[in-house]
Design a protein around this motif. Sequence first.
Motif, PDB file in Angstrom:
ATOM      1  N   VAL A 109      10.667   1.122   5.263  1.00 36.75           N
ATOM      2  CA  VAL A 109       9.590   0.831   4.309  1.00 36.75           C
ATOM      3  C   VAL A 109       8.260   1.374   4.822  1.00 36.75           C
ATOM      4  CG1 VAL A 109       8.364  -0.973   3.029  1.00 36.75           C
ATOM      5  CG2 VAL A 109      10.769  -1.304   3.655  1.00 36.75           C
ATOM      6  N   ILE A 110       7.546   2.068   3.948  1.00 40.22           N
ATOM      7  CA  ILE A 110       6.187   2.542   4.235  1.00 40.22           C
ATOM      8  C   ILE A 110       5.225   1.747   3.370  1.00 40.22           C
ATOM      9  CG2 ILE A 110       4.565   4.477   4.085  1.00 40.22           C
ATOM     10  CD1 ILE A 110       6.905   6.379   4.427  1.00 40.22           C
ATOM     11  N   ALA A 111       4.176   1.224   3.979  1.00 38.66           N
ATOM     12  CA  ALA A 111       3.143   0.500   3.225  1.00 38.66           C
ATOM     13  C   ALA A 111       1.870   1.352   3.189  1.00 38.66           C
ATOM     14  CB  ALA A 111       2.860  -0.846   3.856  1.00 38.66           C
ATOM     15  N   ILE A 112       1.334   1.529   1.996  1.00 38.19           N
ATOM     16  CA  ILE A 112       0.067   2.245   1.826  1.00 38.19           C
ATOM     17  C   ILE A 112      -1.026   1.201   1.646  1.00 38.19           C
ATOM     18  CG2 ILE A 112      -1.196   3.976   0.513  1.00 38.19           C
ATOM     19  CD1 ILE A 112       1.337   5.061   1.769  1.00 38.19           C
ATOM     20  N   THR A 113      -2.026   1.230   2.508  1.00 34.18           N
ATOM     21  CA  THR A 113      -3.111   0.250   2.425  1.00 34.18           C
ATOM     22  C   THR A 113      -4.438   0.936   2.109  1.00 34.18           C
ATOM     23  OG1 THR A 113      -3.598   0.424   4.794  1.00 34.18           O
ATOM     24  CG2 THR A 113      -1.953  -1.206   4.139  1.00 34.18           C
ATOM     25  N   SER A 114      -5.378   0.143   1.658  1.00 33.37           N
ATOM     26  CA  SER A 114      -6.724   0.659   1.404  1.00 33.37           C
ATOM     27  C   SER A 114      -7.369   1.093   2.713  1.00 33.37           C
ATOM     28  CB  SER A 114      -7.575  -0.427   0.743  1.00 33.37           C
ATOM     29  OG  SER A 114      -8.938  -0.070   0.764  1.00 33.37           O
ATOM     30  N   ASP A 115      -8.123   2.183   2.670  1.00 34.61           N
ATOM     31  CA  ASP A 115      -8.809   2.672   3.871  1.00 34.61           C
ATOM     32  C   ASP A 115      -9.745   1.624   4.453  1.00 34.61           C
ATOM     33  OD1 ASP A 115      -7.517   4.892   2.897  1.00 34.61           O
ATOM     34  OD2 ASP A 115      -9.137   6.268   3.364  1.00 34.61           O
ATOM     35  N   LYS A 116     -10.251   0.753   3.595  1.00 34.21           N
ATOM     36  CA  LYS A 116     -11.218  -0.252   4.029  1.00 34.21           C
ATOM     37  C   LYS A 116     -10.537  -1.482   4.648  1.00 34.21           C
ATOM     38  CE  LYS A 116     -14.632   0.992   0.488  1.00 34.21           C
ATOM     39  NZ  LYS A 116     -15.411   0.510  -0.683  1.00 34.21           N
ATOM     40  N   HIS A 117      -9.238  -1.569   4.471  1.00 32.37           N
ATOM     41  CA  HIS A 117      -8.543  -2.772   4.921  1.00 32.37           C
ATOM     42  C   HIS A 117      -7.367  -2.425   5.843  1.00 32.37           C
ATOM     43  CE1 HIS A 117     -10.181  -4.090   0.835  1.00 32.37           C
ATOM     44  NE2 HIS A 117     -10.959  -4.631   1.756  1.00 32.37           N
ATOM     45  N   LEU A 118      -7.600  -1.555   6.798  1.00 30.29           N
ATOM     46  CA  LEU A 118      -6.548  -1.147   7.715  1.00 30.29           C
ATOM     47  C   LEU A 118      -6.124  -2.276   8.657  1.00 30.29           C
ATOM     48  CD1 LEU A 118      -7.695   2.481   8.660  1.00 30.29           C
ATOM     49  CD2 LEU A 118      -5.943   1.784   7.031  1.00 30.29           C
ATOM     50  N   GLU A 119      -6.957  -3.333   8.734  1.00 30.31           N
ATOM     51  CA  GLU A 119      -6.590  -4.457   9.606  1.00 30.31           C
ATOM     52  C   GLU A 119      -5.312  -5.145   9.105  1.00 30.31           C
ATOM     53  OE1 GLU A 119      -9.391  -6.116   6.479  1.00 30.31           O
ATOM     54  OE2 GLU A 119      -9.254  -4.332   7.719  1.00 30.31           O
ATOM     55  N   CYS A 120      -4.956  -4.900   7.839  1.00 28.68           N
ATOM     56  CA  CYS A 120      -3.707  -5.464   7.306  1.00 28.68           C
ATOM     57  C   CYS A 120      -2.480  -4.871   8.003  1.00 28.68           C
ATOM     58  CB  CYS A 120      -3.584  -5.170   5.809  1.00 28.68           C
ATOM     59  SG  CYS A 120      -4.744  -6.088   4.772  1.00 28.68           S
ATOM     60  N   SER A 121      -2.653  -3.689   8.587  1.00 30.53           N
ATOM     61  CA  SER A 121      -1.518  -2.986   9.185  1.00 30.53           C
ATOM     62  C   SER A 121      -0.808  -3.819  10.241  1.00 30.53           C
ATOM     63  CB  SER A 121      -1.980  -1.665   9.806  1.00 30.53           C
ATOM     64  OG  SER A 121      -2.519  -0.818   8.821  1.00 30.53           O
ATOM     65  N   VAL A 122      -1.582  -4.533  11.049  1.00 23.90           N
ATOM     66  CA  VAL A 122      -0.983  -5.335  12.118  1.00 23.90           C
ATOM     67  C   VAL A 122      -0.047  -6.380  11.530  1.00 23.90           C
ATOM     68  CG1 VAL A 122      -1.430  -6.951  13.995  1.00 23.90           C
ATOM     69  CG2 VAL A 122      -2.921  -4.962  13.677  1.00 23.90           C
ATOM     70  N   GLN A 123      -0.521  -7.083  10.491  1.00 26.34           N
ATOM     71  CA  GLN A 123       0.302  -8.114   9.863  1.00 26.34           C
ATOM     72  C   GLN A 123       1.531  -7.505   9.194  1.00 26.34           C
ATOM     73  OE1 GLN A 123      -1.852 -11.093   7.526  1.00 26.34           O
ATOM     74  NE2 GLN A 123      -3.762 -10.277   8.333  1.00 26.34           N
ATOM     75  N   LEU A 124       1.340  -6.349   8.567  1.00 25.75           N
ATOM     76  CA  LEU A 124       2.445  -5.706   7.873  1.00 25.75           C
ATOM     77  C   LEU A 124       3.522  -5.242   8.845  1.00 25.75           C
ATOM     78  CD1 LEU A 124       0.380  -3.615   5.290  1.00 25.75           C
ATOM     79  CD2 LEU A 124       1.945  -5.485   4.756  1.00 25.75           C
ATOM     80  N   LEU A 125       3.110  -4.630   9.939  1.00 26.25           N
ATOM     81  CA  LEU A 125       4.065  -4.167  10.945  1.00 26.25           C
ATOM     82  C   LEU A 125       4.804  -5.344  11.572  1.00 26.25           C
ATOM     83  CD1 LEU A 125       1.883  -1.385  12.613  1.00 26.25           C
ATOM     84  CD2 LEU A 125       3.930  -1.021  11.230  1.00 26.25           C
ATOM     85  N   ASN A 126       4.087  -6.429  11.796  1.00 27.76           N
ATOM     86  CA  ASN A 126       4.714  -7.629  12.359  1.00 27.76           C
ATOM     87  C   ASN A 126       5.695  -8.274  11.390  1.00 27.76           C
ATOM     88  OD1 ASN A 126       3.427  -7.472  14.835  1.00 27.76           O
ATOM     89  ND2 ASN A 126       1.700  -8.759  14.201  1.00 27.76           N
ATOM     90  N   SER A 127       5.481  -8.033  10.089  1.00 29.76           N
ATOM     91  CA  SER A 127       6.351  -8.641   9.078  1.00 29.76           C
ATOM     92  C   SER A 127       7.611  -7.817   8.830  1.00 29.76           C
ATOM     93  CB  SER A 127       5.594  -8.811   7.757  1.00 29.76           C
ATOM     94  OG  SER A 127       5.403  -7.559   7.122  1.00 29.76           O
ATOM     95  N   GLY A 128       7.691  -6.611   9.445  1.00 30.51           N
ATOM     96  CA  GLY A 128       8.911  -5.810   9.289  1.00 30.51           C
ATOM     97  C   GLY A 128       8.721  -4.460   8.651  1.00 30.51           C
ATOM     98  N   ILE A 129       7.491  -4.141   8.209  1.00 27.47           N
ATOM     99  CA  ILE A 129       7.215  -2.820   7.647  1.00 27.47           C
ATOM    100  C   ILE A 129       7.347  -1.777   8.760  1.00 27.47           C
ATOM    101  CG2 ILE A 129       5.458  -1.373   6.542  1.00 27.47           C
ATOM    102  CD1 ILE A 129       6.606  -3.547   4.742  1.00 27.47           C
ATOM    103  N   ASP A 130       7.902  -0.598   8.451  1.00 29.83           N
ATOM    104  CA  ASP A 130       8.142   0.414   9.479  1.00 29.83           C
ATOM    105  C   ASP A 130       6.913   1.275   9.775  1.00 29.83           C
ATOM    106  OD1 ASP A 130      11.201   0.269   9.993  1.00 29.83           O
ATOM    107  OD2 ASP A 130      10.995   0.188   7.819  1.00 29.83           O
ATOM    108  N   ARG A 131       6.172   1.649   8.758  1.00 31.66           N
ATOM    109  CA  ARG A 131       4.971   2.457   8.964  1.00 31.66           C
ATOM    110  C   ARG A 131       3.891   2.028   7.966  1.00 31.66           C
ATOM    111  NH1 ARG A 131       6.192   7.415  11.624  1.00 31.66           N
ATOM    112  NH2 ARG A 131       7.856   6.875  13.085  1.00 31.66           N
ATOM    113  N   CYS A 132       2.638   2.096   8.423  1.00 28.64           N
ATOM    114  CA  CYS A 132       1.504   1.823   7.547  1.00 28.64           C
ATOM    115  C   CYS A 132       0.624   3.069   7.503  1.00 28.64           C
ATOM    116  CB  CYS A 132       0.683   0.644   8.048  1.00 28.64           C
ATOM    117  SG  CYS A 132       1.512  -0.942   7.862  1.00 28.64           S
ATOM    118  N   LEU A 133       0.238   3.482   6.309  1.00 23.97           N
ATOM    119  CA  LEU A 133      -0.602   4.657   6.144  1.00 23.97           C
ATOM    120  C   LEU A 133      -1.778   4.307   5.241  1.00 23.97           C
ATOM    121  CD1 LEU A 133       2.122   7.399   5.478  1.00 23.97           C
ATOM    122  CD2 LEU A 133       0.927   6.951   7.625  1.00 23.97           C
TER     123      LEU A 133
END
Length: 247
Positions: free
Chosen positions: A76-100
Amino acid sequence: MIEIALATSCETLAQKISAALSSFQAVLSRYQSLSALPSALELKRFDLIVIHHPKEGCEDGTHISFERNLPSATPVIAITSDKHLECSVQLLNSGIDRCLPASFDKSHFCAVVRALTRRSHGLISSVSQYGALSFSHETKQTWIHDKQIALTKREAQVLDILLRRVGQIISKVDIIKVLDFNNTDINTSAVEVYIHRLRKKIKSEYLPIRNIKRCGYFLRRFDPPNESAAYSNALSCISRPLSAQMR
């Protein structure tokens, strides 16, 4: 063929991802929201899931809990807002494979897609090794004992399909779907021609393609000759009487 599920209500992002994947043999199925994914995943198997993750959800955890329920075997790849990249940590910890970030570079996005999908297919790199045969899924170049084999575009595409699905029966219809999304220019007779040409260019000792009557084609998993011989010898020893083995 790579089957990709995309969950986003953002038309701009959907168009950007579609454009980035234009060079792939990929079928993109779009869903307007994360909530529409579960029912789709019950009906169809995807090689990759791409989700557009909004800011809200990182705060209350609702989306995070949903992503934990995505198929564990599907990257799974999650696309996040450029302004909210801090979500990446939570997403990766929840099982997402890559955040962009939404401003991702298209070539980088494609490289990530290749890396995740080839690993889900059991490939460590973009080059498949089948005995003495080497094949680059990216450039579609083929070698046998370091000697390059000249294949046409269609022949290389068929070989790509066979090597991605080693050990599985592949129907002619499935091959057609990959070669021609619209199913207008290629028929089962054309598939038979491509297989015939592959067999002429690559000997069966290097590429043992089998015809499975009324089902399609089958490329067995490669067994190293030494291991096969050792296994056969072991079986013959077991089958002989103990007295014969002691002579």
